[in-house]
Enzyme design. Structure first.
Site, PDB file in Angstrom:
ATOM      1  N   ALA A 121       0.852  -1.182   0.000  1.00  0.00           N
ATOM      2  CA  ALA A 121       0.000   0.000   0.000  1.00  0.00           C
ATOM      3  C   ALA A 121       0.891   1.236   0.000  1.00  0.00           C
ATOM      4  CB  ALA A 121      -0.901   0.007   1.235  1.00  0.00           C
ATOM      5  N   THR A 122       0.438   2.299  -0.671  1.00  0.00           N
ATOM      6  CA  THR A 122       1.171   3.560  -0.699  1.00  0.00           C
ATOM      7  C   THR A 122       0.396   4.613   0.079  1.00  0.00           C
ATOM      8  OG1 THR A 122       2.160   3.064  -2.851  1.00  0.00           O
ATOM      9  CG2 THR A 122       2.132   5.368  -2.157  1.00  0.00           C
ATOM     10  N   LYS A 147       4.227   1.469   2.011  1.00  0.00           N
ATOM     11  CA  LYS A 147       5.202   2.465   1.568  1.00  0.00           C
ATOM     12  C   LYS A 147       4.689   3.857   1.917  1.00  0.00           C
ATOM     13  CE  LYS A 147       5.656   3.665  -2.839  1.00  0.00           C
ATOM     14  NZ  LYS A 147       6.054   3.595  -4.271  1.00  0.00           N
ATOM     15  N   LYS A 149       5.219   7.995   1.638  1.00  0.00           N
ATOM     16  CA  LYS A 149       5.869   9.101   0.943  1.00  0.00           C
ATOM     17  C   LYS A 149       6.539  10.019   1.959  1.00  0.00           C
ATOM     18  CE  LYS A 149       4.686   8.403  -3.421  1.00  0.00           C
ATOM     19  NZ  LYS A 149       5.645   8.348  -4.546  1.00  0.00           N
ATOM     20  N   LYS A 251       8.767   0.863 -13.269  1.00  0.00           N
ATOM     21  CA  LYS A 251       7.501   1.411 -13.745  1.00  0.00           C
ATOM     22  C   LYS A 251       7.455   1.221 -15.265  1.00  0.00           C
ATOM     23  CE  LYS A 251       6.643   4.974 -10.236  1.00  0.00           C
ATOM     24  NZ  LYS A 251       7.653   4.612  -9.222  1.00  0.00           N
TER      25      LYS A 251
END
Length: 343
Positions: A121-122, A147, A149, A251
């Protein structure tokens, strides 16, 4: 063989705050390739700072359309932007995988049947209590890797946020951080030292993209170093040759396609570096392709593929839903998202 394209715009359910600013909407282009009645679908979703602009993406796809009568290789050679190449190469792969009767991950080279891939999960930038609450909610949904930020605040403030997350989720949950290149070397060293207390697995892109020697110098401590933006800016080989990472954040949209991202993952593994597949908060076509990419590399570390919930709406129903900390891998031929074109 014919190429068609159409634009789309999808609002996020809420802006994602990062050290680079806010992301509020994903705009892009659907790419459809037709050959003898068969069709493949791809997605090109440019993201400022990562890929070409949307205008350049459209122009690249128009060049590809003009070159396509000469063959797929000529069309791919006509595209010079990563997002446009991602869209075209995915459409071609979807077409060929469907014709072969294979799910995309098997077409890409996956050897075994894979039904699920673990996800992280971010959690975006927010005060400690909000950050902890978001992480706790993700863990309650079955995720065991979070994760966070970082980099938009002072190191001490980010450390307080990570402490709040660790207190909320307990010691068994894996914890990562993502700085998006926000720090200089001294700040990054201080951050990694501070984050070690909370059992952070690695920090993504702690330094600016070009500072590969600085990334290499940060390695060796209890908190690992992951390269993200450096891959799109300098190339996978440059990062690996500089011994600049313990993990690569792959990515596909920024690297030019799932085919290129898979090649990068295999090179990383050969060098003893962990590949982690993630998205740039893409729509369902590109997001599902990233799921197939991760499945082709199974077993894999938790990947950043649980991003569909960031969109207020999508192009079509999601064939790769997330539940209990994992994303379902579609088993039908191709990517499984051709319905997005007519939705």
């Amino acid at each position: 063989m014919q190429l068609d394209r159409r634009d789309f715009a999808l609002p996020l359910d809420r802006p994602l705050r990062t050290s680079r600013g806010e992301i509020a909407e994903r705009t892009g282009v659907l790419v459809r390739v037709a050959d003898d009645g068969n069709r493949g679908l791809g997605e090109a979703s440019p993201l400022p700072g990562w890929t070409e602009s949307l205008a350049d993406c459209r122009a690249g796809l128009d060049r590809a359309a003009r070159a396509l009568p000469e063959g797929p290789d000529a069309a791919l050679a006509a595209v010079d932007g990563p997002a446009a190449r991602h869209g075209l190469s995915l459409a071609l792969a979807d077409l060929r995988a469907s014709e072969a009767g294979l799910p995309l991950y098997r077409y890409l080279g996956g050897d075994d049947a894979v039904t699920a891939v673990p996800v992280n999960a971010t959690v975006g930038d927010a005060p400690p209590d909000e950050t902890a609450a978001a992480a706790e909610a993700a863990v309650a949904d079955g995720v065991d890797c979070v994760k966070v930020k970082v980099g938009a605040r002072a190191v001490d403030a980010d450390a307080r946020r990570l402490r709040a997350v660790r207190d909320a989720v307990g010691p068994e949950v894996s914890l990562r951080a993502d700085a998006n290149g926000a720090w200089d070397r001294a700040t990054a060293e201080r951050a990694l030292d501070a984050f070690a207390e909370f059992g952070v697995e690695f920090v993504e892109q702690p330094l600016p993209t070009e500072d590969l020697s600085g990334l290499a110098a940060l390695r060796g401590g209890p908190v690992g170093v992951a390269a993200d933006e450096s891959l799109a800016a300098g190339g996978v080989d440059a990062v690996l040759n500089a011994d600049a990472a313990d993990a690569l954040i792959l990515k596909p949209m920024a690297l030019g396609g799932v085919d290129r991202a898979r090649e990068a993952a295999l090179r990383a593994r050969a060098a003893g570096v962990t590949p982690v597949v993630t998205t740039t908060i893409d729509a369902v076509v590109a997001r599902t392709a990233a799921v197939h990419l991760a499945a082709s590399l199974a077993p894999v570390a938790p990947c950043g593929l649980a991003t569909g919930g960031r969109l207020e709406r999508d192009l079509t129903a999601d064939p790769a839903p997330v539940s209990d900390g994992a994303v379902h891998v579609p088993q039908l031929p191709g990517n499984g998202t051709t319905g997005a074109w007519s939705a």
